[in-house]
Enzyme design. Structure first.
Site, PDB file in Angstrom:
ATOM      1  N   SER A 146       6.421  -4.530   2.388  1.00  0.00           N
ATOM      2  CA  SER A 146       5.332  -4.287   1.438  1.00  0.00           C
ATOM      3  C   SER A 146       5.674  -4.487  -0.028  1.00  0.00           C
ATOM      4  O   SER A 146       4.803  -4.363  -0.887  1.00  0.00           O
ATOM      5  CB  SER A 146       4.766  -2.878   1.645  1.00  0.00           C
ATOM      6  OG  SER A 146       4.043  -2.816   2.858  1.00  0.00           O
ATOM      7  N   LYS A 169       2.861   1.981  -8.574  1.00  0.00           N
ATOM      8  CA  LYS A 169       2.058   1.952  -7.352  1.00  0.00           C
ATOM      9  C   LYS A 169       1.463   3.330  -7.110  1.00  0.00           C
ATOM     10  O   LYS A 169       2.134   4.355  -7.305  1.00  0.00           O
ATOM     11  CB  LYS A 169       2.936   1.521  -6.170  1.00  0.00           C
ATOM     12  CG  LYS A 169       2.179   1.345  -4.861  1.00  0.00           C
ATOM     13  CD  LYS A 169       3.099   0.841  -3.747  1.00  0.00           C
ATOM     14  CE  LYS A 169       2.350   0.675  -2.432  1.00  0.00           C
ATOM     15  NZ  LYS A 169       3.218   0.136  -1.359  1.00  0.00           N
ATOM     16  N   SER A 182       1.652  -3.828   1.141  1.00  0.00           N
ATOM     17  CA  SER A 182       0.652  -2.955   0.552  1.00  0.00           C
ATOM     18  C   SER A 182       0.754  -2.839  -0.972  1.00  0.00           C
ATOM     19  O   SER A 182      -0.145  -2.309  -1.623  1.00  0.00           O
ATOM     20  CB  SER A 182       0.791  -1.544   1.160  1.00  0.00           C
ATOM     21  OG  SER A 182       2.067  -0.976   0.834  1.00  0.00           O
TER      22      SER A 182
END
Length: 252
Positions: free
Chosen positions: A179, A80, A155
């Site tokens: 998330s 990420k 996210s």
């Protein structure tokens, strides 16, 4: 199974092929790089560098040839874009950090790198992790691979979409209020938010420091346990909120 179907295998299944010398870290990396190129429409990746990825794969193959049996050695992973990295730009999904290159790796990235994992690059996310649909990235929305008219969640939507689409067998994510868990659900994969402090936040761009936690995303719970075993562990000198306790075998 032919090498063209490698992305259908879990991390643990790929690890078995590596140990049995039925594939190599370089073959795995090349396979995923080709799939990433073929599925750019999903907008899952923000930063890639094939030369860096293949160099890491070659180093892993050298370790494997010497008899190294580290469980994650040679397996690919996507990170990420909230984790800072030396080898890839880090933006946290924001144009404020466009082309930023960190002088060090986040602890999570460093631990997985030491375990011999091969980085495929950085994946898209809601800007500074503030969102739940991955539509808030400055670099465009991520598409859900099951239905591109739907969101992948956020996210950590880029991480979830990459794993679900077979662009990476595993990915790191972060979870403040859902998330990891929500995009994992939206994309039909497994995601785990560990206990706060179990994994170091050093080098993880903060959203809410008292809640943020790094975690693993993959096809199966077994794969996530394997990843968490490498990611966890005390880092008290650099992250005072990390638990001062060693990692363990979460797959037992």
């Amino acid at each position: 199974m032919s090498h063209t179907e490698l992305h259908h295998l879990s991390l643990t299944q790929q690890a078995a092929l590596l140990r049995e010398k039925k594939t190599s870290a370089t073959e795995l990396a090349q396979h995923y790089l080709q799939r990433m190129e073929a599925h750019k429409n999903l907008n899952a990746f923000l930063a890639t560098d094939a030369q860096t990825t293949l160099a890491q794969a070659a180093a892993a193959d050298a370790r494997l040839a010497q008899g190294d049996s580290t469980p994650l050695l040679g397996l690919p992973i996507a990170h990420k874009d909230v984790f800072v990295t030396r080898d890839f730009a880090t933006t946290a999904g924001s144009r404020m950090l466009k082309n930023y290159r960190s002088p060090f790796d986040a602890t999570v990235v460093a631990k997985l790198g030491a375990a011999g994992m091969v980085s495929l690059g950085k994946v898209n996310m809601d800007e500074f992790a503030m969102g739940s649909a991955n539509e808030n990235s400055a670099y465009g929305a991520v598409q859900n691979p099951w239905n591109t008219a739907h969101v992948p969640g956020g996210s950590s939507g880029g991480s979830a979409a990459a794993v679900a689409a077979g662009l990476a067998p595993a990915a790191t994510g972060t979870d403040t209020g859902g998330s990891i868990r929500q995009p994992a659900s939206f994309c039909g994969i497994t995601g785990i938010k560990p206990t706060y402090g179990r994994i170091s936040r050093w080098g993880m761009i903060a959203y809410a420091s008292s809640l943020d936690q790094a975690g693993a995303m993959a096809q199966t719970a077994e794969d996530c346990a394997l990843l968490l075993s490498a990611m966890a562990g005390g880092d008290i000198e650099r992250d005072s909120t990390s638990l001062d306790m060693p990692s363990e075998d979460f797959g037992r």
